[in-house]
Design a protein around this motif. Structure first.
Motif, PDB file in Angstrom:
ATOM      1  N   GLU A  63     -30.409  11.427  25.034  1.00 33.93           N
ATOM      2  CA  GLU A  63     -30.426  10.440  26.111  1.00 33.93           C
ATOM      3  C   GLU A  63     -30.930   9.130  25.525  1.00 33.93           C
ATOM      4  O   GLU A  63     -31.949   9.106  24.821  1.00 33.93           O
ATOM      5  CB  GLU A  63     -31.292  10.887  27.278  1.00 33.93           C
ATOM      6  CG  GLU A  63     -31.130   9.999  28.485  1.00 33.93           C
ATOM      7  CD  GLU A  63     -31.311  10.744  29.803  1.00 33.93           C
ATOM      8  OE1 GLU A  63     -31.265  10.069  30.849  1.00 33.93           O
ATOM      9  OE2 GLU A  63     -31.495  11.968  29.784  1.00 33.93           O
ATOM     10  N   VAL A  64     -30.207   8.055  25.809  1.00 33.55           N
ATOM     11  CA  VAL A  64     -30.509   6.747  25.239  1.00 33.55           C
ATOM     12  C   VAL A  64     -30.609   5.730  26.367  1.00 33.55           C
ATOM     13  O   VAL A  64     -29.724   5.655  27.216  1.00 33.55           O
ATOM     14  CB  VAL A  64     -29.403   6.312  24.250  1.00 33.55           C
ATOM     15  CG1 VAL A  64     -29.755   4.953  23.632  1.00 33.55           C
ATOM     16  CG2 VAL A  64     -29.197   7.365  23.168  1.00 33.55           C
ATOM     17  N   TRP A  65     -31.696   4.967  26.373  1.00 34.22           N
ATOM     18  CA  TRP A  65     -31.878   3.888  27.334  1.00 34.22           C
ATOM     19  C   TRP A  65     -32.040   2.568  26.585  1.00 34.22           C
ATOM     20  O   TRP A  65     -32.621   2.530  25.484  1.00 34.22           O
ATOM     21  CB  TRP A  65     -33.131   4.096  28.188  1.00 34.22           C
ATOM     22  CG  TRP A  65     -33.052   5.211  29.175  1.00 34.22           C
ATOM     23  CD1 TRP A  65     -32.006   6.054  29.395  1.00 34.22           C
ATOM     24  CD2 TRP A  65     -34.074   5.611  30.097  1.00 34.22           C
ATOM     25  NE1 TRP A  65     -32.308   6.948  30.387  1.00 34.22           N
ATOM     26  CE2 TRP A  65     -33.572   6.701  30.835  1.00 34.22           C
ATOM     27  CE3 TRP A  65     -35.359   5.154  30.356  1.00 34.22           C
ATOM     28  CZ2 TRP A  65     -34.312   7.341  31.825  1.00 34.22           C
ATOM     29  CZ3 TRP A  65     -36.112   5.782  31.342  1.00 34.22           C
ATOM     30  CH2 TRP A  65     -35.581   6.864  32.071  1.00 34.22           C
ATOM     31  N   THR A  66     -31.545   1.483  27.172  1.00 36.20           N
ATOM     32  CA  THR A  66     -31.827   0.148  26.665  1.00 36.20           C
ATOM     33  C   THR A  66     -32.259  -0.731  27.824  1.00 36.20           C
ATOM     34  O   THR A  66     -31.771  -0.584  28.942  1.00 36.20           O
ATOM     35  CB  THR A  66     -30.594  -0.482  25.981  1.00 36.20           C
ATOM     36  OG1 THR A  66     -29.559  -0.682  26.953  1.00 36.20           O
ATOM     37  CG2 THR A  66     -30.076   0.406  24.855  1.00 36.20           C
ATOM     38  N   HIS A  67     -33.193  -1.631  27.530  1.00 34.45           N
ATOM     39  CA  HIS A  67     -33.660  -2.556  28.571  1.00 34.45           C
ATOM     40  C   HIS A  67     -34.407  -3.708  27.925  1.00 34.45           C
ATOM     41  O   HIS A  67     -35.280  -3.495  27.073  1.00 34.45           O
ATOM     42  CB  HIS A  67     -34.601  -1.844  29.555  1.00 34.45           C
ATOM     43  CG  HIS A  67     -35.195  -2.757  30.579  1.00 34.45           C
ATOM     44  ND1 HIS A  67     -36.528  -3.104  30.573  1.00 34.45           N
ATOM     45  CD2 HIS A  67     -34.638  -3.436  31.624  1.00 34.45           C
ATOM     46  CE1 HIS A  67     -36.774  -3.923  31.575  1.00 34.45           C
ATOM     47  NE2 HIS A  67     -35.639  -4.144  32.225  1.00 34.45           N
ATOM     48  N   ASN A  68     -34.036  -4.928  28.313  1.00 37.26           N
ATOM     49  CA  ASN A  68     -34.786  -6.108  27.905  1.00 37.26           C
ATOM     50  C   ASN A  68     -34.956  -6.180  26.381  1.00 37.26           C
ATOM     51  O   ASN A  68     -36.066  -6.366  25.881  1.00 37.26           O
ATOM     52  CB  ASN A  68     -36.148  -6.132  28.606  1.00 37.26           C
ATOM     53  CG  ASN A  68     -36.801  -7.502  28.531  1.00 37.26           C
ATOM     54  OD1 ASN A  68     -36.139  -8.504  28.300  1.00 37.26           O
ATOM     55  ND2 ASN A  68     -38.117  -7.529  28.721  1.00 37.26           N
ATOM     56  N   THR A  69     -33.875  -6.018  25.657  1.00 42.33           N
ATOM     57  CA  THR A  69     -33.795  -6.071  24.184  1.00 42.33           C
ATOM     58  C   THR A  69     -34.463  -4.883  23.500  1.00 42.33           C
ATOM     59  O   THR A  69     -34.544  -4.851  22.276  1.00 42.33           O
ATOM     60  CB  THR A  69     -34.397  -7.373  23.609  1.00 42.33           C
ATOM     61  OG1 THR A  69     -35.822  -7.347  23.692  1.00 42.33           O
ATOM     62  CG2 THR A  69     -33.850  -8.599  24.328  1.00 42.33           C
ATOM     63  N   ARG A  70     -34.951  -3.884  24.252  1.00 43.08           N
ATOM     64  CA  ARG A  70     -35.554  -2.694  23.653  1.00 43.08           C
ATOM     65  C   ARG A  70     -34.611  -1.503  23.785  1.00 43.08           C
ATOM     66  O   ARG A  70     -33.729  -1.474  24.639  1.00 43.08           O
ATOM     67  CB  ARG A  70     -36.881  -2.322  24.335  1.00 43.08           C
ATOM     68  CG  ARG A  70     -37.908  -3.405  24.519  1.00 43.08           C
ATOM     69  CD  ARG A  70     -38.287  -4.140  23.247  1.00 43.08           C
ATOM     70  NE  ARG A  70     -39.631  -4.678  23.304  1.00 43.08           N
ATOM     71  CZ  ARG A  70     -39.942  -5.858  23.851  1.00 43.08           C
ATOM     72  NH1 ARG A  70     -39.007  -6.598  24.414  1.00 43.08           N
ATOM     73  NH2 ARG A  70     -41.185  -6.284  23.839  1.00 43.08           N
ATOM     74  N   ALA A  71     -34.806  -0.517  22.938  1.00 45.42           N
ATOM     75  CA  ALA A  71     -34.019   0.711  23.000  1.00 45.42           C
ATOM     76  C   ALA A  71     -34.940   1.901  22.774  1.00 45.42           C
ATOM     77  O   ALA A  71     -35.896   1.834  21.990  1.00 45.42           O
ATOM     78  CB  ALA A  71     -32.911   0.705  21.944  1.00 45.42           C
ATOM     79  N   ALA A  72     -34.663   2.993  23.467  1.00 44.05           N
ATOM     80  CA  ALA A  72     -35.416   4.234  23.284  1.00 44.05           C
ATOM     81  C   ALA A  72     -34.444   5.398  23.383  1.00 44.05           C
ATOM     82  O   ALA A  72     -33.483   5.365  24.152  1.00 44.05           O
ATOM     83  CB  ALA A  72     -36.520   4.369  24.336  1.00 44.05           C
ATOM     84  N   TYR A 137     -41.397  -4.243  29.548  1.00 47.27           N
ATOM     85  CA  TYR A 137     -41.592  -4.974  30.796  1.00 47.27           C
ATOM     86  C   TYR A 137     -41.871  -6.461  30.554  1.00 47.27           C
ATOM     87  O   TYR A 137     -41.851  -7.252  31.495  1.00 47.27           O
ATOM     88  CB  TYR A 137     -42.745  -4.366  31.605  1.00 47.27           C
ATOM     89  CG  TYR A 137     -44.036  -4.213  30.827  1.00 47.27           C
ATOM     90  CD1 TYR A 137     -44.936  -5.260  30.708  1.00 47.27           C
ATOM     91  CD2 TYR A 137     -44.356  -2.999  30.210  1.00 47.27           C
ATOM     92  CE1 TYR A 137     -46.122  -5.119  30.001  1.00 47.27           C
ATOM     93  CE2 TYR A 137     -45.535  -2.838  29.501  1.00 47.27           C
ATOM     94  CZ  TYR A 137     -46.412  -3.897  29.394  1.00 47.27           C
ATOM     95  OH  TYR A 137     -47.572  -3.753  28.682  1.00 47.27           O
ATOM     96  N   GLU A 138     -42.125  -6.848  29.317  1.00 50.62           N
ATOM     97  CA  GLU A 138     -42.363  -8.250  29.003  1.00 50.62           C
ATOM     98  C   GLU A 138     -41.024  -8.963  28.895  1.00 50.62           C
ATOM     99  O   GLU A 138     -40.232  -8.696  27.995  1.00 50.62           O
ATOM    100  CB  GLU A 138     -43.152  -8.386  27.701  1.00 50.62           C
ATOM    101  CG  GLU A 138     -44.555  -7.830  27.791  1.00 50.62           C
ATOM    102  CD  GLU A 138     -45.321  -8.000  26.494  1.00 50.62           C
ATOM    103  OE1 GLU A 138     -44.659  -8.217  25.445  1.00 50.62           O
ATOM    104  OE2 GLU A 138     -46.556  -7.927  26.521  1.00 50.62           O
ATOM    105  N   ARG A 139     -40.774  -9.873  29.792  1.00 53.75           N
ATOM    106  CA  ARG A 139     -39.470 -10.520  29.855  1.00 53.75           C
ATOM    107  C   ARG A 139     -39.348 -11.594  28.783  1.00 53.75           C
ATOM    108  O   ARG A 139     -40.212 -12.442  28.627  1.00 53.75           O
ATOM    109  CB  ARG A 139     -39.240 -11.121  31.240  1.00 53.75           C
ATOM    110  CG  ARG A 139     -39.288 -10.060  32.332  1.00 53.75           C
ATOM    111  CD  ARG A 139     -38.707 -10.557  33.635  1.00 53.75           C
ATOM    112  NE  ARG A 139     -38.726  -9.483  34.621  1.00 53.75           N
ATOM    113  CZ  ARG A 139     -37.788  -8.557  34.733  1.00 53.75           C
ATOM    114  NH1 ARG A 139     -36.753  -8.578  33.902  1.00 53.75           N
ATOM    115  NH2 ARG A 139     -37.866  -7.613  35.641  1.00 53.75           N
TER     116      ARG A 139
END
Length: 353
Positions: A63-72, A137-139
């Motif tokens: 499972e791969v998530w990306t958000h706000n230039t980050r990836a996990a 969470y840091e935009r």
């Protein structure tokens, strides 16, 4: 539909991954789980998958998530030949080292760390913890929703009762309640009461929280942090992009081949779910154009010709890269949770800490 419930002692007991870019490995009887966090970029999943294939690792679930230039990512792999967990320390060290190099990319000056854990965790809960630790969470003006899509989060103190009241207004969707409660728990807040209301496509959540020491939110800076963290927790699953579903016979290197084809056609993966069962691979990808343009119909047709028209299905309108609509939000949001008698004590969350 309105729900009210009281919660007692929602314990945090959570373990965070402290590094900005890191790879963690943990063992089970039938697979090895690899955790990755780092900066997102086009083609990253393709590069990671190619390295794992080169190292003779077969990805069975991911499972791969990306958000706000980050990836996990949390990826479960087995040895290509034995189809069992990888246990050799030297081989594990090499896997972690090469994946760290991939995460750093061309920025060789950035630090990379490896973390080894033998605990068993819930994948989605762990992804929340990883991205929270990576401070997604840091935009930064990167991959965030516009104001029309962003959730409305408000935090005020109820001084008479020494509570802080958190209200959230946003579009309802599957697992929304899970995402918000897990985040409050991981931030070391105890939820004592809550009101949940869903009306049509919208959701209203109200939480009465305190710190573990019994105090409410103490400063404007803390209030802003709570707001940002809850916004991020909600946004992580709002997948912008075109939804593609692939269903075919599983084979070694399948994920590497599929993501390579995406990359060669200038598509980047914003979220992915990879599962295999009984020799079948069922993979879901949210993709968008790497340059920020809408996904072109001809590009999708070209990819389907290579992979097979019947095994790759397109969900949504390929002319527009936009969040995929959700179905039956109330049924998905509450259906699984309220079947459990232990819901009042939220043992669901505690068991995955």
């Amino acid at each position: 539909m309105l729900f009210w419930f009281g919660l007692q002692s929602l314990g945090p007991e959570s373990c965070f991954m402290p590094s900005i870019r890191s790879v963690g490995v943990k063992q089970s009887m039938d697979h090895t789980a690899i955790e990755l966090t780092g900066s997102d970029r086009p083609g990253l999943l393709s590069e990671v998958s190619a390295v794992l294939r080169h190292l003779k690792c077969n990805v069975v679930n991911a499972e791969v998530w990306t958000h706000n230039t980050r990836a996990a990512a949390v990826m479960q792999v087995t040895d290509e030949e034995t189809e069992t967990a990888i246990t050799d320390p030297e081989r594990l060290s090499r896997i972690k080292s090469l994946l760290c190099n991939v995460l750093k990319g061309s920025n060789k000056s950035s630090l990379a760390k490896t973390v080894v854990s033998h605990s068993v965790t819930h994948t989605e809960r762990r992804l929340h913890q990883m991205m929270f630790a990576d401070r997604d969470y840091e935009r930064t003006g990167g991959d965030v929703l516009d104001d029309r899509q962003r959730p409305n989060v408000d935090v005020v103190n109820w001084h008479d009762k020494d509570y802080s009241v958190v209200t959230i207004r946003c579009k309802d969707r599957p697992k929304l309640l899970f995402d918000t409660v897990c985040t409050l728990t991981d931030m070391d807040y105890v939820v004592f009461h809550a009101n949940i209301d869903t009306l049509g496509p919208d959701s209203y959540q109200e939480y009465y929280i305190r710190h573990l020491d019994g105090s409410p939110v103490k400063s404007d800076a803390e209030r802003q942090r709570v707001t940002q963290c809850l916004e991020a927790a909600i946004e992580r699953r709002v997948s912008e992009g075109l939804k593609l579903e692939l269903c075919t016979t599983d084979r070694v290197g399948l994920l590497s081949d599929v993501t390579r084809i995406f990359r060669e056609n200038s598509l980047t993966v914003t979220r992915a779910e990879v599962t295999t069962k009984a020799g079948k691979a069922v993979n879901t990808f949210y993709v968008r154009d790497a340059s920020g343009y809408p996904v072109d119909v001809k590009t999708i047709d070209s990819i389907r010709q290579v992979l097979g028209q019947t095994i790759l299905k397109v969900k949504g309108n390929p002319d527009h890269s936009k969040p995929v609509s959700q179905e039956s939000p109330t049924r998905f949001l509450f259906g699984g949770l309220f079947k459990s008698k232990s819901f009042v004590n939220f043992s669901l969350v505690r068991s995955y800490s």
